[in-house]
Write a protein that holds these residues in place. Sequence first.
Motif, PDB file in Angstrom:
ATOM      1  N   LEU A   1       0.827  -1.206   0.000  1.00  0.00           N
ATOM      2  CA  LEU A   1       0.000   0.000   0.000  1.00  0.00           C
ATOM      3  C   LEU A   1       0.863   1.259   0.000  1.00  0.00           C
ATOM      4  CD1 LEU A   1      -2.810   1.152  -0.015  1.00  0.00           C
ATOM      5  CD2 LEU A   1      -2.869   0.966   2.472  1.00  0.00           C
ATOM      6  N   LYS A   2       1.973   1.229   0.756  1.00  0.00           N
ATOM      7  CA  LYS A   2       2.892   2.368   0.758  1.00  0.00           C
ATOM      8  C   LYS A   2       3.480   2.596  -0.625  1.00  0.00           C
ATOM      9  CE  LYS A   2       4.315   2.342   5.621  1.00  0.00           C
ATOM     10  NZ  LYS A   2       5.457   2.157   6.558  1.00  0.00           N
ATOM     11  N   ALA A   3       3.840   1.505  -1.300  1.00  0.00           N
ATOM     12  CA  ALA A   3       4.379   1.623  -2.654  1.00  0.00           C
ATOM     13  C   ALA A   3       3.337   2.210  -3.599  1.00  0.00           C
ATOM     14  CB  ALA A   3       4.833   0.250  -3.155  1.00  0.00           C
ATOM     15  N   MET A   4       2.094   1.808  -3.413  1.00  0.00           N
ATOM     16  CA  MET A   4       1.029   2.293  -4.292  1.00  0.00           C
ATOM     17  C   MET A   4       0.774   3.784  -4.122  1.00  0.00           C
ATOM     18  SD  MET A   4      -1.704  -0.850  -4.250  1.00  0.00           S
ATOM     19  CE  MET A   4      -1.243  -2.459  -4.904  1.00  0.00           C
ATOM     20  N   TRP A   5       1.088   4.324  -2.954  1.00  0.00           N
ATOM     21  CA  TRP A   5       0.928   5.771  -2.767  1.00  0.00           C
ATOM     22  C   TRP A   5       1.850   6.551  -3.702  1.00  0.00           C
ATOM     23  CZ3 TRP A   5      -2.526   8.986  -1.190  1.00  0.00           C
ATOM     24  CH2 TRP A   5      -3.502   8.562  -0.282  1.00  0.00           C
TER      25      TRP A   5
ATOM     26  N   LEU B   1       5.585   7.441 -20.095  1.00  0.00           N
ATOM     27  CA  LEU B   1       6.176   6.453 -19.184  1.00  0.00           C
ATOM     28  C   LEU B   1       5.567   6.579 -17.786  1.00  0.00           C
ATOM     29  CD1 LEU B   1       9.936   6.609 -20.237  1.00  0.00           C
ATOM     30  CD2 LEU B   1       8.303   4.763 -20.683  1.00  0.00           C
ATOM     31  N   LEU B   2       5.358   7.808 -17.346  1.00  0.00           N
ATOM     32  CA  LEU B   2       4.697   8.019 -16.064  1.00  0.00           C
ATOM     33  C   LEU B   2       3.238   7.559 -16.126  1.00  0.00           C
ATOM     34  CD1 LEU B   2       6.125  11.531 -15.104  1.00  0.00           C
ATOM     35  CD2 LEU B   2       6.761   9.310 -14.137  1.00  0.00           C
ATOM     36  N   TYR B   3       2.608   7.754 -17.282  1.00  0.00           N
ATOM     37  CA  TYR B   3       1.233   7.296 -17.488  1.00  0.00           C
ATOM     38  C   TYR B   3       1.155   5.776 -17.334  1.00  0.00           C
ATOM     39  CZ  TYR B   3      -3.257   6.561 -19.871  1.00  0.00           C
ATOM     40  OH  TYR B   3      -4.545   6.185 -20.176  1.00  0.00           O
ATOM     41  N   ILE B   4       2.089   5.059 -17.954  1.00  0.00           N
ATOM     42  CA  ILE B   4       2.119   3.598 -17.848  1.00  0.00           C
ATOM     43  C   ILE B   4       2.330   3.167 -16.405  1.00  0.00           C
ATOM     44  CG2 ILE B   4       3.373   1.516 -18.524  1.00  0.00           C
ATOM     45  CD1 ILE B   4       4.041   2.904 -21.165  1.00  0.00           C
ATOM     46  N   ALA B   5       3.200   3.887 -15.702  1.00  0.00           N
ATOM     47  CA  ALA B   5       3.451   3.561 -14.296  1.00  0.00           C
ATOM     48  C   ALA B   5       2.167   3.653 -13.478  1.00  0.00           C
ATOM     49  CB  ALA B   5       4.519   4.490 -13.723  1.00  0.00           C
ATOM     50  N   ALA B   6       1.403   4.722 -13.699  1.00  0.00           N
ATOM     51  CA  ALA B   6       0.188   4.948 -12.912  1.00  0.00           C
ATOM     52  C   ALA B   6      -0.935   3.992 -13.280  1.00  0.00           C
ATOM     53  CB  ALA B   6      -0.279   6.392 -13.082  1.00  0.00           C
TER      54      ALA B   6
ATOM     55  N   LEU C   1       1.154  -4.329 -10.587  1.00  0.00           N
ATOM     56  CA  LEU C   1       2.146  -5.371 -10.330  1.00  0.00           C
ATOM     57  C   LEU C   1       2.526  -5.431  -8.861  1.00  0.00           C
ATOM     58  CD1 LEU C   1       4.537  -4.958 -13.398  1.00  0.00           C
ATOM     59  CD2 LEU C   1       2.467  -6.340 -13.176  1.00  0.00           C
ATOM     60  N   PHE C   2       2.182  -4.411  -8.088  1.00  0.00           N
ATOM     61  CA  PHE C   2       2.487  -4.391  -6.662  1.00  0.00           C
ATOM     62  C   PHE C   2       1.339  -4.938  -5.816  1.00  0.00           C
ATOM     63  CE2 PHE C   2       5.646  -1.608  -8.337  1.00  0.00           C
ATOM     64  CZ  PHE C   2       6.718  -1.683  -7.464  1.00  0.00           C
ATOM     65  N   SER C   3       0.268  -5.369  -6.473  1.00  0.00           N
ATOM     66  CA  SER C   3      -0.875  -5.914  -5.740  1.00  0.00           C
ATOM     67  C   SER C   3      -0.553  -7.293  -5.186  1.00  0.00           C
ATOM     68  CB  SER C   3      -2.091  -6.005  -6.665  1.00  0.00           C
ATOM     69  OG  SER C   3      -3.168  -6.649  -6.017  1.00  0.00           O
ATOM     70  N   SER C   4      -1.172  -7.632  -4.078  1.00  0.00           N
ATOM     71  CA  SER C   4      -1.037  -8.974  -3.520  1.00  0.00           C
ATOM     72  C   SER C   4      -1.989  -9.960  -4.183  1.00  0.00           C
ATOM     73  CB  SER C   4      -1.306  -8.949  -2.008  1.00  0.00           C
ATOM     74  OG  SER C   4      -2.603  -8.449  -1.742  1.00  0.00           O
ATOM     75  N   HIS C   5      -2.859  -9.472  -5.065  1.00  0.00           N
ATOM     76  CA  HIS C   5      -3.834 -10.316  -5.753  1.00  0.00           C
ATOM     77  C   HIS C   5      -3.296 -10.722  -7.125  1.00  0.00           C
ATOM     78  CE1 HIS C   5      -6.916  -9.389  -2.745  1.00  0.00           C
ATOM     79  NE2 HIS C   5      -6.483  -8.153  -2.798  1.00  0.00           N
ATOM     80  N   ARG C   6      -3.265 -12.020  -7.365  1.00  0.00           N
ATOM     81  CA  ARG C   6      -2.667 -12.538  -8.599  1.00  0.00           C
ATOM     82  C   ARG C   6      -3.328 -11.987  -9.850  1.00  0.00           C
ATOM     83  NH1 ARG C   6      -4.308 -16.553 -11.691  1.00  0.00           N
ATOM     84  NH2 ARG C   6      -5.786 -17.256 -10.100  1.00  0.00           N
ATOM     85  N   LEU C   7      -4.651 -11.977  -9.906  1.00  0.00           N
ATOM     86  CA  LEU C   7      -5.336 -11.529 -11.109  1.00  0.00           C
ATOM     87  C   LEU C   7      -5.121 -10.043 -11.384  1.00  0.00           C
ATOM     88  CD1 LEU C   7      -8.779 -13.408 -11.268  1.00  0.00           C
ATOM     89  CD2 LEU C   7      -6.879 -13.500 -12.891  1.00  0.00           C
ATOM     90  N   ILE C   8      -4.950  -9.258 -10.343  1.00  0.00           N
ATOM     91  CA  ILE C   8      -4.664  -7.838 -10.553  1.00  0.00           C
ATOM     92  C   ILE C   8      -3.266  -7.667 -11.117  1.00  0.00           C
ATOM     93  CG2 ILE C   8      -4.406  -5.593  -9.429  1.00  0.00           C
ATOM     94  CD1 ILE C   8      -6.593  -6.348  -7.503  1.00  0.00           C
ATOM     95  N   ARG C   9      -2.325  -8.495 -10.668  1.00  0.00           N
ATOM     96  CA  ARG C   9      -0.982  -8.449 -11.249  1.00  0.00           C
ATOM     97  C   ARG C   9      -1.018  -8.865 -12.716  1.00  0.00           C
ATOM     98  NH1 ARG C   9       0.385 -11.043  -6.314  1.00  0.00           N
ATOM     99  NH2 ARG C   9       0.862 -12.988  -7.413  1.00  0.00           N
ATOM    100  N   VAL C  10      -1.815  -9.866 -13.040  1.00  0.00           N
ATOM    101  CA  VAL C  10      -1.983 -10.286 -14.435  1.00  0.00           C
ATOM    102  C   VAL C  10      -2.571  -9.140 -15.261  1.00  0.00           C
ATOM    103  CG1 VAL C  10      -3.270 -11.830 -15.965  1.00  0.00           C
ATOM    104  CG2 VAL C  10      -2.211 -12.736 -13.895  1.00  0.00           C
ATOM    105  N   PHE C  11      -3.560  -8.457 -14.704  1.00  0.00           N
ATOM    106  CA  PHE C  11      -4.183  -7.302 -15.361  1.00  0.00           C
ATOM    107  C   PHE C  11      -3.123  -6.257 -15.714  1.00  0.00           C
ATOM    108  CE2 PHE C  11      -5.994  -3.035 -15.011  1.00  0.00           C
ATOM    109  CZ  PHE C  11      -7.095  -3.105 -15.854  1.00  0.00           C
TER     110      PHE C  11
END
Length: 212
Positions: free
Chosen positions: A96-100, A144-149, A155-165
């Motif tokens: 969650l901290k990384a996502m901020w 590049l910043l757009y892709i990051a957001a 990719l930092f999610s703990s949920h597998r399907l969200i990482r796949v997304f």
Amino acid sequence: MCFSATASFIVGGSLISVGALTLKLAKEKRELGFALIPLLFGIQQIIEGTLWLSFHYDMPQLKTVMTYLFTMFSHVLWPIYVPFAVGLLETERWRLKAMWIFRLIGVSVSIHLLLLITLQPLTAVADHHIIYISPSLYEWPMMLLYIAATCLVSLFSSHRLIRVFGALAIVLFVIAYLFYTAAFFSVWCFFAAILSLIVYLFFKGRGSKQVT
């Protein structure tokens, strides 16, 4: 969609239906943001379908309105929306901290692109695809910043399907740019719209193990 009005309306209507089903599967308020993604993509595709009609029937005022509406979704909404929607589902503190960081990036990108959209000329042209034209809208540092957001945050999610997304969204972004350079934003938004079906699968499969 970038190929025709008919395709846009079919995809848009289908995603709105899927989005309604996805919302019914959301059990908590914090899940609503992520559950809304297919519905929002459906609305965006309907907007582009209407834009196609404005070309076919020579309606310049409608064309202008739909062009700005589409870019408000594609360039302004998603960089803010995705990091917050994904972050609301996260329970692990370090993730969650990384996502901020991505949330702050998303806000900055959206504000910057909003200023470009409102202060610089913006138009759309149609051939086999719809191309959105503005002097500085596609500069690579901002993209590049757009892709990051919009993608990398998942990719930092703990949920597998969200990482796949997130991973598939990045791959499809690159494919759209390589093969549809002039119209890549329209094409990528179509790819991402189809990809949003993963959101439905995420909620539908909540009974199975998704966190690793």
